[in-house]
Design a protein around this motif. Sequence first.
Motif, PDB file in Angstrom:
ATOM      1  N   CYS A 246      88.543  22.775  71.949  1.00 26.82           N
ATOM      2  CA  CYS A 246      87.526  23.241  70.998  1.00 26.82           C
ATOM      3  C   CYS A 246      88.196  23.784  69.731  1.00 26.82           C
ATOM      4  N   ASN A 247      87.401  24.003  68.705  1.00 26.56           N
ATOM      5  CA  ASN A 247      87.937  24.599  67.476  1.00 26.56           C
ATOM      6  C   ASN A 247      87.998  26.120  67.578  1.00 26.56           C
ATOM      7  N   TYR A 248      87.014  26.662  68.297  1.00 26.14           N
ATOM      8  CA  TYR A 248      86.915  28.119  68.432  1.00 26.14           C
ATOM      9  C   TYR A 248      86.103  28.357  69.705  1.00 26.14           C
ATOM     10  N   GLY A 249      86.720  29.004  70.669  1.00 25.28           N
ATOM     11  CA  GLY A 249      86.017  29.268  71.918  1.00 25.28           C
ATOM     12  C   GLY A 249      85.817  30.749  72.146  1.00 25.28           C
ATOM     13  N   VAL A 250      84.788  31.082  72.884  1.00 25.11           N
ATOM     14  CA  VAL A 250      84.536  32.492  73.186  1.00 25.11           C
ATOM     15  C   VAL A 250      84.093  32.617  74.640  1.00 25.11           C
ATOM     16  N   ILE A 251      84.641  33.597  75.333  1.00 20.01           N
ATOM     17  CA  ILE A 251      84.179  33.920  76.688  1.00 20.01           C
ATOM     18  C   ILE A 251      83.378  35.205  76.607  1.00 20.01           C
ATOM     19  N   TYR A 252      82.158  35.178  77.137  1.00 24.23           N
ATOM     20  CA  TYR A 252      81.375  36.402  77.273  1.00 24.23           C
ATOM     21  C   TYR A 252      81.454  36.802  78.743  1.00 24.23           C
ATOM     22  N   ALA A 253      82.218  37.859  79.013  1.00 23.88           N
ATOM     23  CA  ALA A 253      82.441  38.284  80.394  1.00 23.88           C
ATOM     24  C   ALA A 253      81.338  39.236  80.831  1.00 23.88           C
ATOM     25  N   GLY A 254      80.764  38.947  81.966  1.00 24.60           N
ATOM     26  CA  GLY A 254      79.694  39.811  82.473  1.00 24.60           C
ATOM     27  C   GLY A 254      80.159  40.606  83.674  1.00 24.60           C
ATOM     28  N   LEU A 255      79.202  41.292  84.284  1.00 25.77           N
ATOM     29  CA  LEU A 255      79.551  42.133  85.435  1.00 25.77           C
ATOM     30  C   LEU A 255      79.967  41.297  86.629  1.00 25.77           C
ATOM     31  N   GLY A 256      79.600  40.006  86.629  1.00 19.83           N
ATOM     32  CA  GLY A 256      80.056  39.120  87.698  1.00 19.83           C
ATOM     33  C   GLY A 256      81.569  39.058  87.739  1.00 19.83           C
ATOM     34  N   MET A 257      82.191  39.203  86.571  1.00 16.21           N
ATOM     35  CA  MET A 257      83.662  39.236  86.535  1.00 16.21           C
ATOM     36  C   MET A 257      84.168  40.660  86.775  1.00 16.21           C
ATOM     37  N   ALA A 258      83.520  41.637  86.117  1.00 19.05           N
ATOM     38  CA  ALA A 258      84.040  43.012  86.159  1.00 19.05           C
ATOM     39  C   ALA A 258      83.793  43.693  87.499  1.00 19.05           C
ATOM     40  N   SER A 259      82.745  43.294  88.204  1.00 21.79           N
ATOM     41  CA  SER A 259      82.391  44.035  89.413  1.00 21.79           C
ATOM     42  C   SER A 259      82.572  43.244  90.694  1.00 21.79           C
ATOM     43  N   SER A 260      83.126  42.030  90.603  1.00 20.95           N
ATOM     44  CA  SER A 260      83.418  41.332  91.854  1.00 20.95           C
ATOM     45  C   SER A 260      84.817  41.755  92.319  1.00 20.95           C
ATOM     46  N   TYR A 261      85.232  41.297  93.516  1.00 19.42           N
ATOM     47  CA  TYR A 261      86.552  41.690  94.032  1.00 19.42           C
ATOM     48  C   TYR A 261      87.598  41.387  92.963  1.00 19.42           C
ATOM     49  N   GLY A 262      88.530  42.273  92.822  1.00 22.52           N
ATOM     50  CA  GLY A 262      89.561  42.064  91.782  1.00 22.52           C
ATOM     51  C   GLY A 262      89.315  42.969  90.601  1.00 22.52           C
ATOM     52  N   LYS A 263      88.025  43.226  90.310  1.00 25.24           N
ATOM     53  CA  LYS A 263      87.624  44.174  89.257  1.00 25.24           C
ATOM     54  C   LYS A 263      88.484  44.092  87.992  1.00 25.24           C
ATOM     55  N   HIS A 264      89.213  45.175  87.670  1.00 25.41           N
ATOM     56  CA  HIS A 264      89.931  45.159  86.388  1.00 25.41           C
ATOM     57  C   HIS A 264      91.045  44.128  86.370  1.00 25.41           C
ATOM     58  N   ARG A 265      91.499  43.692  87.548  1.00 26.67           N
ATOM     59  CA  ARG A 265      92.525  42.641  87.568  1.00 26.67           C
ATOM     60  C   ARG A 265      91.918  41.310  87.135  1.00 26.67           C
ATOM     61  N   ASN A 266      90.621  41.088  87.445  1.00 26.66           N
ATOM     62  CA  ASN A 266      89.942  39.881  86.939  1.00 26.66           C
ATOM     63  C   ASN A 266      89.944  39.896  85.416  1.00 26.66           C
ATOM     64  N   ALA A 267      89.521  41.065  84.875  1.00 24.32           N
ATOM     65  CA  ALA A 267      89.427  41.188  83.417  1.00 24.32           C
ATOM     66  C   ALA A 267      90.801  40.999  82.788  1.00 24.32           C
ATOM     67  N   GLU A 268      91.813  41.616  83.388  1.00 22.74           N
ATOM     68  CA  GLU A 268      93.175  41.503  82.862  1.00 22.74           C
ATOM     69  C   GLU A 268      93.616  40.036  82.836  1.00 22.74           C
ATOM     70  N   MET A 269      93.316  39.309  83.943  1.00 23.12           N
ATOM     71  CA  MET A 269      93.710  37.897  84.018  1.00 23.12           C
ATOM     72  C   MET A 269      92.966  37.078  82.959  1.00 23.12           C
TER      73      MET A 269
END
Length: 437
Positions: A246-269
């Motif tokens: 793509c020319n410009y991509g964006v990820i909108y991270a929701g609680l599905g990423m922040a609050s599933s197993y892994g928590k802040h490690r998901n966000a960090e990854m």
Amino acid sequence: MMFRNLVCPVCGASCDDIQVEMTAEGIVAKNACKMGNAKFQELASPHRIRQPLICQGGEMLPSGWEEALDRAADILASSSRPLIFIGSETSCEAMEVGLHLGEYLGGVVDSNSTVCHGPTAMGIQEAGRVGATAGQSKNRADLTVYWGSNPLESMPRHMSRYAVYPRGYWTRRGRFDRTVITVDPRRSLTAENSDLHIQLNPNTDFELLSALLALLHGQQPHPSAEEVTGVAIRQMEEMLELMKGCNYGVIYAGLGMASSYGKHRNAEMAFHLVQELNNHTKFVIGALRGHCNVAGFNQVASYLYGYPFGLDFSRGYPRYNPGEFTAVDLLRERDVDAALVVCADLVSHFPADCASYLGEIPMICIDIASCPTTMLSDVVLPGVIDAMECDGTFYRLDDVPIYFQPFTASPFPFTASNQHTLQQLMERVRGRKEAGS
Ligand code: SF4
């Protein structure tokens, strides 16, 4: 009478194009989604708390403002470690006073992000974030990834105002110039309206992000990644090709990423993945922040004291240790002896043992409508609705401050805003502490 360009005080989108018409029949809120409209109707709701309440003999009885404020000040001044919890639907200005009150009392100050995007904030602290304003992404993004989020139901105008449907400067054909990927274990409404749905197994965000990063590095993920995540390597490759191409991509991270197993490690990854994608194209990531000013608390607390949430002042200086100084953990450990809850219904939303402990300690609540937290409180001070009845500042989901102005005044002669209420409370607490010292 019609009021224009108002800010909606409900979710992190902070839509600033709301038009409100007040008629004899009621309030008409134009441009607002269903959630926003419901909030504007609160103005005339019969459930609105219209006077201070004090618990006497197990019953909540109406009281005078001075009496209620005195009782609240007595509770806070005699507490040795109060919890001050400031919800999101109030201004940064009120949050600032609440934080100073917590510091003065040597208590703990926390906010919604403790049970919301706190792990994302921690991920930012670990990895750093490549971010952008919503306007940048609206004008530039030709690839939008909703990861663990379902904006069509949780933030109804996000896709139409900021991300998918609007025509941007470099995305003139709106939706036709954009590809949408949704990563979600459920076939949500947003997933149905996407070009690609990556239906991973629940709680495998970390594994999927790691596999994508391995592919990006030119490595093959371990074959077990397919079984663990439920996503075929071929599909991961397809997703990665879209992201790199793509020319410009964006990820909108929701609680599905922040609050599933892994928590802040998901966000960090996820933040690492985005950093490395920038070797191929322009890519950014942001949190889809559900509550109105939840970003505001992180901003104000970080600016004033260096930490985004869960601040402990018991040693006279701010300390931060999520899991120890965060509201759920303190209540579960019975480690606070009073609570001031501002614009949040903790009894409904916290685990049962925390809610039950809140019923055991003296509690003060500032809120606009009756809820389980007001029912368990010793003192209830009526809340003023920000962005409708007083001015102030919210931080939008992309950390852009939005100043809002009211279209009507506070209905109370004794307070002009929640900030004003907290200032009055602070003065009384200070008076008691100084008289006692
Ligand atoms: S999307 Fe959010 S901020 Fe916008 S109108 Fe709906 S509830 Fe309000």
